[in-house]
Design a protein around this motif. Structure first.
Motif, mmCIF file in Angstrom:
data_model
loop_
_atom_site.group_PDB
_atom_site.id
_atom_site.type_symbol
_atom_site.label_atom_id
_atom_site.label_comp_id
_atom_site.label_asym_id
_atom_site.label_seq_id
_atom_site.Cartn_x
_atom_site.Cartn_y
_atom_site.Cartn_z
ATOM 1 N N HIS A 23 0.836 -1.206 0.000
ATOM 2 C CA HIS A 23 0.000 0.000 0.000
ATOM 3 C C HIS A 23 0.869 1.254 0.000
ATOM 4 O O HIS A 23 0.644 2.180 -0.784
ATOM 5 C CB HIS A 23 -0.921 0.003 1.215
ATOM 6 N N ILE A 24 1.868 1.288 0.873
ATOM 7 C CA ILE A 24 2.751 2.453 0.952
ATOM 8 C C ILE A 24 3.478 2.650 -0.375
ATOM 9 O O ILE A 24 3.571 3.776 -0.881
ATOM 10 C CB ILE A 24 3.739 2.307 2.125
ATOM 11 N N ALA A 25 3.969 1.564 -0.961
ATOM 12 C CA ALA A 25 4.683 1.666 -2.239
ATOM 13 C C ALA A 25 3.776 2.200 -3.341
ATOM 14 O O ALA A 25 4.228 2.921 -4.233
ATOM 15 C CB ALA A 25 5.244 0.299 -2.622
ATOM 16 N N ARG A 26 2.507 1.867 -3.273
ATOM 17 C CA ARG A 26 1.562 2.278 -4.311
ATOM 18 C C ARG A 26 1.150 3.745 -4.185
ATOM 19 O O ARG A 26 1.017 4.439 -5.177
ATOM 20 C CB ARG A 26 0.336 1.364 -4.245
ATOM 21 N N VAL A 27 0.969 4.236 -2.964
ATOM 22 C CA VAL A 27 0.388 5.568 -2.789
ATOM 23 C C VAL A 27 1.364 6.642 -2.329
ATOM 24 O O VAL A 27 1.030 7.827 -2.379
ATOM 25 C CB VAL A 27 -0.831 5.527 -1.829
ATOM 26 N N MET A 28 2.559 6.257 -1.898
ATOM 27 C CA MET A 28 3.475 7.242 -1.327
ATOM 28 C C MET A 28 3.897 8.299 -2.349
ATOM 29 O O MET A 28 3.807 9.500 -2.078
ATOM 30 C CB MET A 28 4.711 6.555 -0.754
ATOM 31 N N ARG A 29 4.363 7.887 -3.521
ATOM 32 C CA ARG A 29 4.850 8.858 -4.504
ATOM 33 C C ARG A 29 3.751 9.810 -4.981
ATOM 34 O O ARG A 29 3.973 11.023 -5.007
ATOM 35 C CB ARG A 29 5.525 8.145 -5.671
ATOM 36 N N PRO A 30 2.563 9.320 -5.336
ATOM 37 C CA PRO A 30 1.512 10.284 -5.716
ATOM 38 C C PRO A 30 1.135 11.231 -4.570
ATOM 39 O O PRO A 30 0.851 12.403 -4.801
ATOM 40 C CB PRO A 30 0.326 9.410 -6.113
ATOM 41 N N ALA A 31 1.161 10.728 -3.340
ATOM 42 C CA ALA A 31 0.814 11.583 -2.204
ATOM 43 C C ALA A 31 1.897 12.624 -1.948
ATOM 44 O O ALA A 31 1.600 13.740 -1.518
ATOM 45 C CB ALA A 31 0.590 10.743 -0.957
ATOM 46 N N LEU A 32 3.156 12.269 -2.218
ATOM 47 C CA LEU A 32 4.233 13.245 -2.057
ATOM 48 C C LEU A 32 4.190 14.299 -3.158
ATOM 49 O O LEU A 32 4.436 15.472 -2.917
ATOM 50 C CB LEU A 32 5.596 12.542 -2.056
ATOM 51 N N GLN A 76 15.387 10.824 -1.495
ATOM 52 C CA GLN A 76 15.584 11.419 -2.819
ATOM 53 C C GLN A 76 14.558 12.520 -3.068
ATOM 54 O O GLN A 76 14.890 13.569 -3.594
ATOM 55 C CB GLN A 76 15.476 10.348 -3.897
ATOM 56 N N TYR A 77 13.320 12.298 -2.681
ATOM 57 C CA TYR A 77 12.276 13.306 -2.845
ATOM 58 C C TYR A 77 12.648 14.579 -2.087
ATOM 59 O O TYR A 77 12.498 15.686 -2.594
ATOM 60 C CB TYR A 77 10.928 12.764 -2.340
ATOM 61 N N GLU A 78 13.141 14.426 -0.852
ATOM 62 C CA GLU A 78 13.491 15.587 -0.044
ATOM 63 C C GLU A 78 14.737 16.295 -0.574
ATOM 64 O O GLU A 78 14.885 17.499 -0.390
ATOM 65 C CB GLU A 78 13.700 15.177 1.416
ATOM 66 N N ALA A 79 15.632 15.558 -1.231
ATOM 67 C CA ALA A 79 16.862 16.156 -1.752
ATOM 68 C C ALA A 79 16.632 16.936 -3.042
ATOM 69 O O ALA A 79 17.373 17.869 -3.344
ATOM 70 C CB ALA A 79 17.908 15.069 -1.997
ATOM 71 N N GLU A 80 15.609 16.573 -3.801
ATOM 72 C CA GLU A 80 15.325 17.254 -5.061
ATOM 73 C C GLU A 80 14.621 18.571 -4.789
ATOM 74 O O GLU A 80 13.733 18.637 -3.952
ATOM 75 C CB GLU A 80 14.425 16.387 -5.954
ATOM 76 N N PRO A 81 15.010 19.613 -5.511
ATOM 77 C CA PRO A 81 14.275 20.870 -5.339
ATOM 78 C C PRO A 81 12.849 20.704 -5.853
ATOM 79 O O PRO A 81 12.624 20.140 -6.922
ATOM 80 C CB PRO A 81 15.066 21.868 -6.180
ATOM 81 N N GLN A 82 11.912 21.183 -5.067
ATOM 82 C CA GLN A 82 10.509 21.057 -5.450
ATOM 83 C C GLN A 82 10.151 22.151 -6.441
ATOM 84 O O GLN A 82 10.629 23.272 -6.348
ATOM 85 C CB GLN A 82 9.611 21.136 -4.221
ATOM 86 N N LEU A 83 9.316 21.824 -7.379
ATOM 87 C CA LEU A 83 8.895 22.759 -8.402
ATOM 88 C C LEU A 83 8.072 23.883 -7.774
ATOM 89 O O LEU A 83 7.062 23.634 -7.130
ATOM 90 C CB LEU A 83 8.056 22.049 -9.463
ATOM 91 N N ALA A 84 8.552 25.081 -7.946
ATOM 92 C CA ALA A 84 7.798 26.236 -7.450
ATOM 93 C C ALA A 84 6.800 26.627 -8.530
ATOM 94 O O ALA A 84 7.161 26.817 -9.685
ATOM 95 C CB ALA A 84 8.736 27.390 -7.145
#
Length: 108
Positions: A23-32, A76-84
């Motif tokens: 479940h976490i693997a399926r929904v984590m990336r879209p939720a982030l 990796q998600y936290e290390a990447e700059p988020q799109l402003a």
């Protein structure tokens, strides 16, 4: 928040852990990724869920590898700059060209 441990048999606990990891693997990336308002659930939430799985102490090697991979994805998600959203293409960037040339003045 207090943690309560629920005792179940070994095979059913492994199945529950497998389901939770899947479940976490399926929904984590879209939720982030979230939407215009940002992440639906923050990285801290997913990290807490994964660490709680590690705290059970009953993970198989494959489960440990999957949880580790998911934790690396969070890092990796936290290390990447988020799109402003402010840096997106300006509103004047049209998908279609105007129906008349810009140099022609409209006089009536």
């Amino acid at each position: 928040m207090d943690r309560t441990l629920i005792t179940v048999s070994g095979s059913s606990q492994a199945a529950l852990i497998d389901q939770d990891i899947a479940h976490i693997a399926r929904v984590m990336r879209p939720a982030l990724r979230g939407d215009l308002g940002g992440p639906i659930l923050p990285a801290a939430y997913w990290r807490k869920r994964l660490y709680s799985l590690l705290d059970t102490g009953n993970l198989s090697h494959a489960q440990l590898c999957t949880v580790d991979s998911l934790l690396l994805q969070i890092g990796q998600y936290e290390a990447e700059p988020q799109l402003a959203w402010d840096t997106l293409a300006p509103a004047t960037a049209a998908l279609f060209p105007p129906p008349y040339p810009a140099s022609v003045s409209q006089s009536a």
